[in-house]
Design a protein around this motif. Structure first.
Motif, short mmCIF file in Angstrom:
data_model
loop_
_atom_site.label_atom_id
_atom_site.label_comp_id
_atom_site.label_asym_id
_atom_site.label_seq_id
_atom_site.Cartn_x
_atom_site.Cartn_y
_atom_site.Cartn_z
N LEU A 6 0.71 -1.15 0.07
CA LEU A 6 -0.13 -0.02 0.06
C LEU A 6 0.89 1.22 0.06
O LEU A 6 0.60 2.37 -0.45
CB LEU A 6 -0.93 -0.08 1.14
CG LEU A 6 -1.87 -1.19 1.44
CD1 LEU A 6 -2.71 -0.90 2.37
CD2 LEU A 6 -2.60 -1.27 -0.02
N LEU A 12 2.02 2.71 8.82
CA LEU A 12 1.53 1.27 8.43
C LEU A 12 2.48 0.02 8.65
O LEU A 12 1.93 -1.08 9.20
CB LEU A 12 1.28 1.18 6.94
CG LEU A 12 0.20 2.21 6.40
CD1 LEU A 12 0.16 1.91 4.84
CD2 LEU A 12 -1.17 1.87 6.90
N LEU A 22 -4.54 5.35 5.94
CA LEU A 22 -5.51 4.88 4.83
C LEU A 22 -6.42 5.71 4.17
O LEU A 22 -6.72 5.45 3.09
CB LEU A 22 -6.07 3.46 5.45
CG LEU A 22 -4.92 2.54 5.61
CD1 LEU A 22 -5.67 1.13 6.15
CD2 LEU A 22 -4.09 2.04 4.18
N VAL A 33 -8.17 -1.40 -1.84
CA VAL A 33 -7.81 -1.27 -0.53
C VAL A 33 -8.66 -1.54 0.63
O VAL A 33 -8.27 -2.01 1.64
CB VAL A 33 -7.21 0.35 -0.52
CG1 VAL A 33 -6.81 0.70 0.82
CG2 VAL A 33 -6.17 0.40 -1.62
N TRP A 41 -7.99 -4.05 3.73
CA TRP A 41 -8.36 -3.84 5.08
C TRP A 41 -9.31 -4.76 5.73
O TRP A 41 -8.91 -5.20 7.02
CB TRP A 41 -9.00 -2.38 4.96
CG TRP A 41 -8.89 -1.46 6.41
CD1 TRP A 41 -8.33 -2.03 7.40
CD2 TRP A 41 -9.00 -0.08 6.39
NE1 TRP A 41 -8.44 -0.84 8.30
CE2 TRP A 41 -8.76 0.10 7.57
CE3 TRP A 41 -9.52 0.77 5.60
CZ2 TRP A 41 -8.83 1.50 8.34
CZ3 TRP A 41 -9.66 2.15 5.93
CH2 TRP A 41 -9.19 2.51 7.24
#
Length: 254
Positions: free
Chosen positions: A98, A119, A178, A193, A197
């Protein structure tokens, strides 16, 4: 430039199949502290290389697809993992992909480094806590003999909070990172994405099922985390969250 991108792919896990070689580098150290150090330093070096490099225009679309596919692949692999050191590396690889996706959508400089820190930092802490678990019960494996949290409540609490941070839930910095990333993605990439998650949350629930439920783990001679250790972890977590809140503005301006 291509050499720097390849070096970054080797150091910052996430871009399959180069990440397979990077995963071997992260898993090479045997000592838990050395594994955590490698998980901190190598991705940081990769993020620094990316922050100083512009994405190759001719390959951007293909690399975006590869980054999103790699994030999904490693998130899916988390569902079958119970060993904490491996779990930390795979989650870091999924989160690292990501970071690559953000770089390919224009994140650069300090915002990219902040995105990587938000992250990836919890995976470093999980690796350290896995070492603490290994010293106490002989293995950093969830669901092997019962509930770790029942026998070692302080270690169990630290693992639970670390797991929440890795899942990018509020109020941890990963949540804000995010959200900022999602606003710069197209509809298809944003859905991808969000699916990553969701897979993180699913895998985290399965991991905690093995760590926090069931009969108490048989006691050993090694005691639970000391209060001063738990206080140090709490202060570290508070600094991490405060840094994410204060620095979150950088993500919304790239």
């Amino acid at each position: 430039m291509l050499l720097m991108v390849f070096a970054a792919a080797l150091l910052l896990p996430g871009m399959f199949p180069v990440s397979m070689a990077g995963g071997r580098l992260l898993g090479a150290p045997r000592a838990p502290w050395a594994r955590a150090l490698a998980l901190a330093l190598l991705p940081a070096a990769g993020a620094l290389l990316l922050a100083r490099t512009a994405p190759p225009a001719a390959w951007q679309h293909g690399l975006r697809m590869l980054a999103l596919g790699s994030a999904l692949l490693y998130a899916w692999r988390l569902l079958g993992v119970r060993e904490l050191f491996v779990w930390a590396r795979l989650q870091a690889a999924s989160a690292g992909a990501l970071v690559w996706l953000g770089w390919l959508h224009g994140v650069a400089g300090a915002p990219l480094l902040a995105l990587a820190a938000a992250l990836l930092a919890p995976a470093v802490l999980l690796s350290l806590l896995a070492g603490s678990m290994q010293r106490r019960v002989g293995a950093a494996y969830a669901g092997l003999r019962g509930s770790l949290a029942a026998s070692y409540p302080r270690l169990g609490a630290a693992l639970a909070v670390c797991l929440l941070a890795m899942l990018a839930l509020p109020p941890f910095p990963g949540f804000l990172a995010l959200l900022a990333l999602l606003q710069h993605l197209g509809a298809g990439a944003a859905v991808g994405v969000l699916l990553v998650w969701l897979l993180w949350s699913w895998a985290g629930a399965l991991l905690w099922q093995g760590l926090g439920f069931g009969p108490a783990w048989p006691a050993t001679r090694v005691r639970d985390l000391a209060r001063v250790q738990l206080l140090g972890l709490a202060l570290l977590g508070a600094v991490f969250m405060l840094g994410g809140l204060l620095g979150s503005g950088t993500w919304w301006t790239f």
